[in-house]
Design a protein around this motif. Structure first.
Motif, PDB file in Angstrom:
ATOM      1  N   GLU A  86      19.906  -1.663   5.876  1.00  0.00           N
ATOM      2  CA  GLU A  86      20.049  -0.551   6.658  1.00  0.00           C
ATOM      3  C   GLU A  86      21.254  -0.099   7.427  1.00  0.00           C
ATOM      4  O   GLU A  86      21.351   0.889   8.052  1.00  0.00           O
ATOM      5  N   LYS A  87      22.085  -1.166   7.566  1.00  0.00           N
ATOM      6  CA  LYS A  87      23.427  -1.079   8.574  1.00  0.00           C
ATOM      7  C   LYS A  87      24.462  -0.369   7.636  1.00  0.00           C
ATOM      8  O   LYS A  87      25.328   0.305   8.249  1.00  0.00           O
ATOM      9  N   LEU A  88      24.263  -0.233   6.285  1.00  0.00           N
ATOM     10  CA  LEU A  88      25.244   0.628   5.724  1.00  0.00           C
ATOM     11  C   LEU A  88      24.751   2.018   5.559  1.00  0.00           C
ATOM     12  O   LEU A  88      23.662   2.449   5.278  1.00  0.00           O
ATOM     13  N   ILE A  89      25.745   2.796   5.954  1.00  0.00           N
ATOM     14  CA  ILE A  89      25.488   4.346   6.250  1.00  0.00           C
ATOM     15  C   ILE A  89      25.919   5.125   4.952  1.00  0.00           C
ATOM     16  O   ILE A  89      27.159   4.883   4.575  1.00  0.00           O
ATOM     17  N   PRO A  90      25.239   5.648   3.983  1.00  0.00           N
ATOM     18  CA  PRO A  90      25.680   6.585   2.973  1.00  0.00           C
ATOM     19  C   PRO A  90      26.804   7.520   3.300  1.00  0.00           C
ATOM     20  O   PRO A  90      26.703   8.387   4.306  1.00  0.00           O
ATOM     21  N   PHE A  91      28.007   7.569   2.897  1.00  0.00           N
ATOM     22  CA  PHE A  91      29.212   8.433   3.164  1.00  0.00           C
ATOM     23  C   PHE A  91      29.225   9.598   2.018  1.00  0.00           C
ATOM     24  O   PHE A  91      29.328  10.562   2.482  1.00  0.00           O
ATOM     25  N   THR A  92      29.405   9.227   0.792  1.00  0.00           N
ATOM     26  CA  THR A  92      29.618   9.991  -0.278  1.00  0.00           C
ATOM     27  C   THR A  92      29.398   9.126  -1.555  1.00  0.00           C
ATOM     28  O   THR A  92      29.059   8.091  -1.539  1.00  0.00           O
ATOM     29  N   ARG A  93      29.439   9.918  -2.670  1.00  0.00           N
ATOM     30  CA  ARG A  93      29.309   9.491  -4.103  1.00  0.00           C
ATOM     31  C   ARG A  93      30.408  10.280  -5.125  1.00  0.00           C
ATOM     32  O   ARG A  93      30.145  11.597  -4.826  1.00  0.00           O
ATOM     33  N   TRP A  94      31.047   9.684  -5.930  1.00  0.00           N
ATOM     34  CA  TRP A  94      31.965  10.373  -6.546  1.00  0.00           C
ATOM     35  C   TRP A  94      31.733   9.776  -8.146  1.00  0.00           C
ATOM     36  O   TRP A  94      31.674   8.694  -8.526  1.00  0.00           O
ATOM     37  N   CYS A  95      31.778  10.732  -9.257  1.00  0.00           N
ATOM     38  CA  CYS A  95      31.816  10.488 -10.478  1.00  0.00           C
ATOM     39  C   CYS A  95      32.783  11.578 -11.040  1.00  0.00           C
ATOM     40  O   CYS A  95      32.400  12.780 -11.001  1.00  0.00           O
ATOM     41  N   PRO A  96      33.908  11.111 -11.495  1.00  0.00           N
ATOM     42  CA  PRO A  96      34.898  12.145 -12.209  1.00  0.00           C
ATOM     43  C   PRO A  96      34.486  12.908 -13.446  1.00  0.00           C
ATOM     44  O   PRO A  96      33.677  12.190 -14.235  1.00  0.00           O
ATOM     45  N   PRO A  97      35.164  13.767 -13.745  1.00  0.00           N
ATOM     46  CA  PRO A  97      34.682  14.637 -14.640  1.00  0.00           C
ATOM     47  C   PRO A  97      35.710  14.454 -16.134  1.00  0.00           C
ATOM     48  O   PRO A  97      35.763  15.267 -16.955  1.00  0.00           O
ATOM     49  N   PHE A  98      36.452  13.168 -16.142  1.00  0.00           N
ATOM     50  CA  PHE A  98      37.263  13.010 -17.180  1.00  0.00           C
ATOM     51  C   PHE A  98      36.664  11.968 -18.055  1.00  0.00           C
ATOM     52  O   PHE A  98      36.190  10.900 -17.581  1.00  0.00           O
ATOM     53  N   ALA A  99      36.679  12.031 -19.422  1.00  0.00           N
ATOM     54  CA  ALA A  99      36.373  11.187 -20.387  1.00  0.00           C
ATOM     55  C   ALA A  99      37.120   9.927 -20.396  1.00  0.00           C
ATOM     56  O   ALA A  99      37.825   9.799 -21.637  1.00  0.00           O
ATOM     57  N   GLU A 100      37.666   9.180 -19.441  1.00  0.00           N
ATOM     58  CA  GLU A 100      38.219   7.987 -19.774  1.00  0.00           C
ATOM     59  C   GLU A 100      37.408   6.901 -20.279  1.00  0.00           C
ATOM     60  O   GLU A 100      36.267   7.028 -20.638  1.00  0.00           O
ATOM     61  N   LYS A 101      38.120   5.741 -20.751  1.00  0.00           N
ATOM     62  CA  LYS A 101      37.643   4.831 -21.324  1.00  0.00           C
ATOM     63  C   LYS A 101      36.394   4.282 -20.437  1.00  0.00           C
ATOM     64  O   LYS A 101      35.446   3.596 -20.791  1.00  0.00           O
ATOM     65  N   ARG A 102      36.668   4.147 -19.120  1.00  0.00           N
ATOM     66  CA  ARG A 102      35.879   3.735 -18.143  1.00  0.00           C
ATOM     67  C   ARG A 102      35.408   4.727 -17.083  1.00  0.00           C
ATOM     68  O   ARG A 102      36.427   5.487 -16.380  1.00  0.00           O
ATOM     69  N   VAL A 103      34.239   5.189 -16.731  1.00  0.00           N
ATOM     70  CA  VAL A 103      34.001   6.415 -15.745  1.00  0.00           C
ATOM     71  C   VAL A 103      32.860   5.558 -14.675  1.00  0.00           C
ATOM     72  O   VAL A 103      31.853   5.061 -15.368  1.00  0.00           O
ATOM     73  N   PHE A 104      33.304   5.740 -13.542  1.00  0.00           N
ATOM     74  CA  PHE A 104      32.678   5.078 -12.413  1.00  0.00           C
ATOM     75  C   PHE A 104      31.997   6.158 -11.717  1.00  0.00           C
ATOM     76  O   PHE A 104      32.410   7.107 -11.255  1.00  0.00           O
ATOM     77  N   ASP A 105      30.465   5.756 -11.592  1.00  0.00           N
ATOM     78  CA  ASP A 105      29.660   6.438 -10.873  1.00  0.00           C
ATOM     79  C   ASP A 105      29.593   5.577  -9.314  1.00  0.00           C
ATOM     80  O   ASP A 105      28.673   4.775  -9.095  1.00  0.00           O
ATOM     81  N   THR A 106      30.405   5.958  -8.212  1.00  0.00           N
ATOM     82  CA  THR A 106      30.605   5.093  -7.068  1.00  0.00           C
ATOM     83  C   THR A 106      29.943   5.583  -5.995  1.00  0.00           C
ATOM     84  O   THR A 106      30.312   6.701  -5.460  1.00  0.00           O
TER      85      THR A 106
END
Length: 274
Positions: A142-162
């Motif tokens: 619970e000490k970790l505070i959610p800040f943001t979440r990113w998922c890029p719109p480009f069809a790279e070999k690897r796409v990260f939902d971070t």
């Protein structure tokens, strides 16, 4: 369980080519604050990735990486219903130990030798659940505070939902050391100083890191950052392409806490080589 790979918030097709997006890889990142007495801004811990890495090669980023199946399983064993969320938090803690040698949101004996032993065990493939059991550590998720979440719109070999989290760690005696595998250097610096170094060509930062540093540069303390995210809760950020006059810009939505929301595409540093 909410599957990040099927989230309605992520892009369905590449913003440029229109090709179907690959299934994103769940990842987690931790923004570690260290408030500095007498200074106007807290330091943040950054790691510089090896030039040999496929993603963000040579770039300065926050500690983190992909979420392993063992992280999700640990979240289940701890009794969390939302295993995506809490598996991500566990991964952020694990990756920080692996990459920096600092244990955050961990309750128990945190002797420096013990943390080094835990780090070595993680590099050898031991899962964090087993290490916590061996060392009688409890995770304070619970000490970790959610800040943001990113998922890029480009069809790279690897796409990260971070997923990005924030945490305060004011133990100035805790020594961060580079792992010399994925990363070759690490440093503490306030957000604006990292932006200034990037502007001077001293470090490389990719588009998401730059936007997040600009947002973090607004805060004079960890408490200010926490107050900010209460007003601007974490949402999925998926940049889009816009034509503005004669320039093409990479843009993110307005009104979600970011002071700068676009950058010309020809100036954008992306995670993968063009």
């Amino acid at each position: 369980m909410n599957d990040p790979a099927t989230s309605n918030d992520r892009p369905a097709t590449d913003a440029i080519t229109g090709k179907p997006m690959p299934k994103p890889i769940p990842a987690s990142t931790l923004v570690i604050f260290r408030d500095q007495p007498g200074q106007n801004a807290p330091d943040l811990l950054m790691v510089e990735r090896s030039a040999k890495m496929v993603f963000a090669a040579g770039a300065a980023v926050f500690p983190g990486g992909r979420i392993d199946d063992a992280d999700f399983e640990f979240a289940r064993k701890l009794g969390h219903d939302d295993v995506d969320e809490y598996g991500a938090r566990i991964a952020a803690i694990r990756e920080t130990i692996e990459e920096t040698g600092i244990a955050v949101a961990v309750e128990g004996d945190l002797d420096a030798r013990r943390i080094l032993d835990a780090r070595a065990a993680l590099h050898e493939g031991t899962v964090l659940a087993d290490i916590c059991n061996q060392f009688d550590w409890q995770l304070e998720l619970e000490k970790l505070i959610p800040f943001t979440r990113w998922c890029p719109p480009f069809a790279e070999k690897r796409v990260f939902d971070t997923r990005f989290y924030m945490i305060s760690h004011d133990d100035h005696g805790a020594l961060a050391t580079v792992d010399e595998t994925e990363n070759y250097n690490l440093f503490w610096g306030n957000a604006q100083s990292v932006l200034d170094r990037a502007e001077a060509g001293e470090v490389k930062i990719i588009f998401p890191t730059k936007r997040n540093l600009e947002r973090l540069a607004q805060f004079g303390s960890f408490d200010e950052a926490v107050a900010h995210v209460k007003d601007h809760p974490s949402v999925m950020v998926s940049p889009n392409i816009e034509k503005r006059g004669e320039e093409v810009h990479l843009c993110i939505p307005e009104g979600i806490g970011y002071p700068i929301t676009s950058e010309p595409m020809d100036a954008v540093q992306r995670g993968f080589k063009k």
